[in-house]
Design a protein around this motif. Structure first.
Motif: not given
Length: 131
Positions: A9-13, A16-22, A34-39, A48-57
């Motif tokens: 799991i890759v934490a992201a703010h 979608e943007e982070s998955a597209r960047f990579l 897939y569920g809360p993830f953008i693979p 690499l399953d990108f998942m939103d977080t509002s916290g510090t990464i």
């Protein structure tokens, strides 16, 4: 027993943007959510399953072993995007690539501060040690 890394799991703010960047830089596809993830799946089957977080990464390091031709294509996209890149993980050799183990390598950051690396030879496979 065979053990293989299947996904991480890759934490992201903005997942979608982070998955597209990579995916865009590496020449890969963004898979359907897939569920809360953008693979983003890499050719060796690891996702690499990108998942939103509002916290510090907390920045993580992700290294991608690529062919010489793929390195050229990816590095061209890094430069075309105007991204900073370094020859070392400490980010002290800006604007350079390394030639560790007789290959080539470069480090760059994603929008969340994760440290990404492309390399053409696994560390320890040649005579030169990583710098």
């Amino acid at each position: 027993m065979a053990v293989e890394l299947n996904h991480t799991i890759v934490a992201a703010h903005d997942k979608e943007e982070s998955a597209r960047f990579l995916a865009d830089l590496l020449g890969l596809d963004v898979e359907p959510p897939y569920g809360p993830f953008i693979p983003v799946q890499v050719p060796n089957g690891v996702t690499l399953d990108f998942m939103d977080t509002s916290g510090t990464i907390t920045p993580q390091h992700y290294a991608f072993l690529v062919s010489e031709d793929d390195f050229d294509a990816i590095f061209a996209r890094i430069r075309a995007a105007g991204l900073a890149y370094w020859a070392d993980p400490q980010h002290s050799r800006r604007g350079e690539i390394n030639h560790n183990d007789g290959g080539r390598g470069a480090y760059f950051d994603d929008p969340n501060g994760h440290r990404l690396e492309i390399l053409t030879r696994p560390y320890g496979s040649g005579g030169d040690r990583p710098s």
